[in-house]
Design a protein around this motif. Structure first.
Motif, PDB file in Angstrom:
ATOM      1  N   ASN A 121       0.803  -1.222   0.000  1.00  0.00           N
ATOM      2  CA  ASN A 121       0.000   0.000   0.000  1.00  0.00           C
ATOM      3  C   ASN A 121       0.836   1.272   0.000  1.00  0.00           C
ATOM      4  N   LEU A 122       2.030   1.209   0.567  1.00  0.00           N
ATOM      5  CA  LEU A 122       2.839   2.418   0.705  1.00  0.00           C
ATOM      6  C   LEU A 122       4.167   2.339  -0.039  1.00  0.00           C
ATOM      7  N   ASN A 123       4.978   1.324   0.249  1.00  0.00           N
ATOM      8  CA  ASN A 123       6.316   1.285  -0.337  1.00  0.00           C
ATOM      9  C   ASN A 123       6.265   1.157  -1.857  1.00  0.00           C
ATOM     10  N   ALA A 124       5.438   0.251  -2.365  1.00  0.00           N
ATOM     11  CA  ALA A 124       5.343   0.076  -3.817  1.00  0.00           C
ATOM     12  C   ALA A 124       4.841   1.355  -4.478  1.00  0.00           C
ATOM     13  N   LEU A 125       3.890   2.015  -3.851  1.00  0.00           N
ATOM     14  CA  LEU A 125       3.363   3.283  -4.368  1.00  0.00           C
ATOM     15  C   LEU A 125       4.469   4.331  -4.436  1.00  0.00           C
ATOM     16  N   TYR A 126       5.277   4.408  -3.398  1.00  0.00           N
ATOM     17  CA  TYR A 126       6.366   5.385  -3.370  1.00  0.00           C
ATOM     18  C   TYR A 126       7.364   5.123  -4.497  1.00  0.00           C
ATOM     19  N   TYR A 127       7.825   3.889  -4.621  1.00  0.00           N
ATOM     20  CA  TYR A 127       8.846   3.586  -5.616  1.00  0.00           C
ATOM     21  C   TYR A 127       8.339   3.803  -7.039  1.00  0.00           C
ATOM     22  N   LEU A 128       7.092   3.392  -7.315  1.00  0.00           N
ATOM     23  CA  LEU A 128       6.546   3.600  -8.653  1.00  0.00           C
ATOM     24  C   LEU A 128       6.354   5.088  -8.947  1.00  0.00           C
ATOM     25  N   SER A 129       5.901   5.832  -7.954  1.00  0.00           N
ATOM     26  CA  SER A 129       5.734   7.276  -8.140  1.00  0.00           C
ATOM     27  C   SER A 129       7.076   7.931  -8.456  1.00  0.00           C
ATOM     28  N   HIS A 130       8.114   7.488  -7.759  1.00  0.00           N
ATOM     29  CA  HIS A 130       9.441   8.055  -7.971  1.00  0.00           C
ATOM     30  C   HIS A 130       9.932   7.797  -9.394  1.00  0.00           C
ATOM     31  N   GLU A 131       9.765   6.566  -9.863  1.00  0.00           N
ATOM     32  CA  GLU A 131      10.206   6.242 -11.216  1.00  0.00           C
ATOM     33  C   GLU A 131       9.368   6.969 -12.265  1.00  0.00           C
ATOM     34  N   ALA A 132       8.062   7.010 -12.056  1.00  0.00           N
ATOM     35  CA  ALA A 132       7.184   7.703 -12.999  1.00  0.00           C
ATOM     36  C   ALA A 132       7.489   9.194 -13.021  1.00  0.00           C
ATOM     37  N   ALA A 133       7.779   9.772 -11.857  1.00  0.00           N
ATOM     38  CA  ALA A 133       8.056  11.204 -11.774  1.00  0.00           C
ATOM     39  C   ALA A 133       9.290  11.577 -12.590  1.00  0.00           C
ATOM     40  N   MET A 134      10.286  10.721 -12.607  1.00  0.00           N
ATOM     41  CA  MET A 134      11.483  11.035 -13.390  1.00  0.00           C
ATOM     42  C   MET A 134      11.165  11.104 -14.877  1.00  0.00           C
ATOM     43  N   VAL A 135      10.317  10.185 -15.359  1.00  0.00           N
ATOM     44  CA  VAL A 135       9.895  10.214 -16.760  1.00  0.00           C
ATOM     45  C   VAL A 135       9.041  11.443 -17.031  1.00  0.00           C
ATOM     46  N   MET A 136       8.102  11.714 -16.152  1.00  0.00           N
ATOM     47  CA  MET A 136       7.184  12.834 -16.350  1.00  0.00           C
ATOM     48  C   MET A 136       7.913  14.174 -16.281  1.00  0.00           C
ATOM     49  N   ALA A 137       8.879  14.306 -15.375  1.00  0.00           N
ATOM     50  CA  ALA A 137       9.635  15.553 -15.260  1.00  0.00           C
ATOM     51  C   ALA A 137      10.420  15.821 -16.535  1.00  0.00           C
ATOM     52  N   ALA A 138      11.000  14.774 -17.118  1.00  0.00           N
ATOM     53  CA  ALA A 138      11.775  14.933 -18.342  1.00  0.00           C
ATOM     54  C   ALA A 138      10.906  15.387 -19.510  1.00  0.00           C
ATOM     55  N   GLN A 139       9.632  14.944 -19.528  1.00  0.00           N
ATOM     56  CA  GLN A 139       8.751  15.323 -20.631  1.00  0.00           C
ATOM     57  C   GLN A 139       7.953  16.591 -20.326  1.00  0.00           C
ATOM     58  N   GLY A 140       8.011  17.063 -19.082  1.00  0.00           N
ATOM     59  CA  GLY A 140       7.408  18.341 -18.735  1.00  0.00           C
ATOM     60  C   GLY A 140       5.939  18.311 -18.384  1.00  0.00           C
ATOM     61  N   HIS A 141       5.396  17.118 -18.099  1.00  0.00           N
ATOM     62  CA  HIS A 141       3.994  17.027 -17.677  1.00  0.00           C
ATOM     63  C   HIS A 141       3.716  15.629 -17.153  1.00  0.00           C
ATOM     64  N   GLY A 142       2.641  15.518 -16.363  1.00  0.00           N
ATOM     65  CA  GLY A 142       2.229  14.211 -15.866  1.00  0.00           C
ATOM     66  C   GLY A 142       1.187  14.330 -14.783  1.00  0.00           C
ATOM     67  N   LYS A 143       0.515  13.225 -14.544  1.00  0.00           N
ATOM     68  CA  LYS A 143      -0.508  13.133 -13.495  1.00  0.00           C
ATOM     69  C   LYS A 143      -0.246  11.869 -12.685  1.00  0.00           C
ATOM     70  N   ILE A 144      -0.193  12.014 -11.378  1.00  0.00           N
ATOM     71  CA  ILE A 144      -0.114  10.866 -10.476  1.00  0.00           C
ATOM     72  C   ILE A 144      -1.357  10.891  -9.605  1.00  0.00           C
ATOM     73  N   ILE A 145      -2.085   9.782  -9.608  1.00  0.00           N
ATOM     74  CA  ILE A 145      -3.329   9.685  -8.850  1.00  0.00           C
ATOM     75  C   ILE A 145      -3.194   8.524  -7.875  1.00  0.00           C
ATOM     76  N   ASN A 146      -3.201   8.828  -6.597  1.00  0.00           N
ATOM     77  CA  ASN A 146      -3.068   7.819  -5.547  1.00  0.00           C
ATOM     78  C   ASN A 146      -4.442   7.484  -4.981  1.00  0.00           C
ATOM     79  N   ILE A 147      -4.698   6.211  -4.780  1.00  0.00           N
ATOM     80  CA  ILE A 147      -5.985   5.802  -4.227  1.00  0.00           C
ATOM     81  C   ILE A 147      -5.853   5.689  -2.712  1.00  0.00           C
ATOM     82  N   GLY A 148      -6.515   6.609  -2.026  1.00  0.00           N
ATOM     83  CA  GLY A 148      -6.556   6.602  -0.575  1.00  0.00           C
ATOM     84  C   GLY A 148      -7.744   5.803  -0.072  1.00  0.00           C
TER      85      GLY A 148
END
Length: 257
Positions: A121-148
């Protein structure tokens, strides 16, 4: 976005990665995003629901890819994101949906169960968000939606790691939203209320808790999965470009009482 029109909700040309997106509420997120034009990549621990999810996404005219992967496995996040890039060429939307809940009395709670829930619920979400953020930052846009969850706000007696993880997801959503705003990445969450699914049927039918929960909901009844589809489309779309750091309860007003 310079103006608001019907295209403000369009996801045409976007690629969405959804964890646990082949069954339950995750499948509804996959179908909703594809209905508005997104191609979908689903990662799940088993192949359960793949055929049905493929059919529903392709009926909406969109492409879909799958990866069978335990997202709690060490160092798998980078490989998952790379699979998406290899399959579709880019990644625009991440929906961190996969999760689990294990219940026990407080003095009997097992350390192993704590670790299992926190890892997913937490660790996997963090690691995937981190990897996705690096791709999204390089392309200049992105959306991350976490299910609470409602347990992002409430105590959740006897589901201790679930409550801890969902509080943490809310905190992580805010921290990531703040940190990634300069990169034009919006990070938000959805907190489903009591939704009628196969997994919650036993709770609905509980002679004590079922009526208690229903009486607590101002709208008067449990929600249905389809009521989460609009919010995920909104948060994934250009219409939400100025919305970040929000955990949106979709709960029929449950948290009001």
């Amino acid at each position: 976005m310079s103006q608001f029109d019907r295209q403000s909700f369009s996801l045409t040309g976007k690629v969405a990665l959804i964890t646990g997106g082949a069954s339950g509420l995750g499948q509804n997120y996959a179908v909703a995003l594809s209905l508005y034009g997104a191609d979908v990549f689903v990662v799940s621990r088993t192949q359960k629901g793949w055929a049905e999810t493929r059919q529903r996404v392709e009926e909406n005219g969109q492409r879909i890819g799958f990866l069978e992967q335990d997202i709690t496995a060490p160092d798998c996040a980078a490989a998952i994101v790379q699979h998406v890039i290899d399959h579709f060429g880019h990644l625009d939307i991440l929906v961190n949906n996969a999760g689990m809940q294990l219940r026990n009395d407080v003095l009997d709670y097992q350390d192993a169960d704590w670790r299992r829930v926190i890892d997913l619920n937490l660790n996997a979400l963090y690691y995937l968000s981190h990897e996705a953020a690096m791709v999204m930052a390089a392309q200049g846009h992105g959306k991350i939606i976490n299910i609470g969850s409602m347990q992002s706000y409430r105590a959740g007696k006897n589901i201790f790691p679930y409550t801890a993880s969902k509080h943490a997801v809310w905190g992580l959503t805010k921290a990531y939203a703040d940190a990634l705003a300069p990169d034009n990445i919006q990070v938000n969450g959805i907190a489903p209320g009591y939704i009628s699914t196969d997994m919650t049927r036993s709770l609905q039918e509980d002679p004590v808790r079922g009526p208690e929960i229903k009486a607590h909901i101002p709208s008067g009844d449990w929600g249905v999965p389809e009521q989460l589809m609009g919010p995920v489309v909104f948060l994934a779309s250009q219409a939400a470009d100025y919305v970040t750091g929000v955990m949106l309860p979709v709960d029929g007003g449950y948290l009001l009482r």
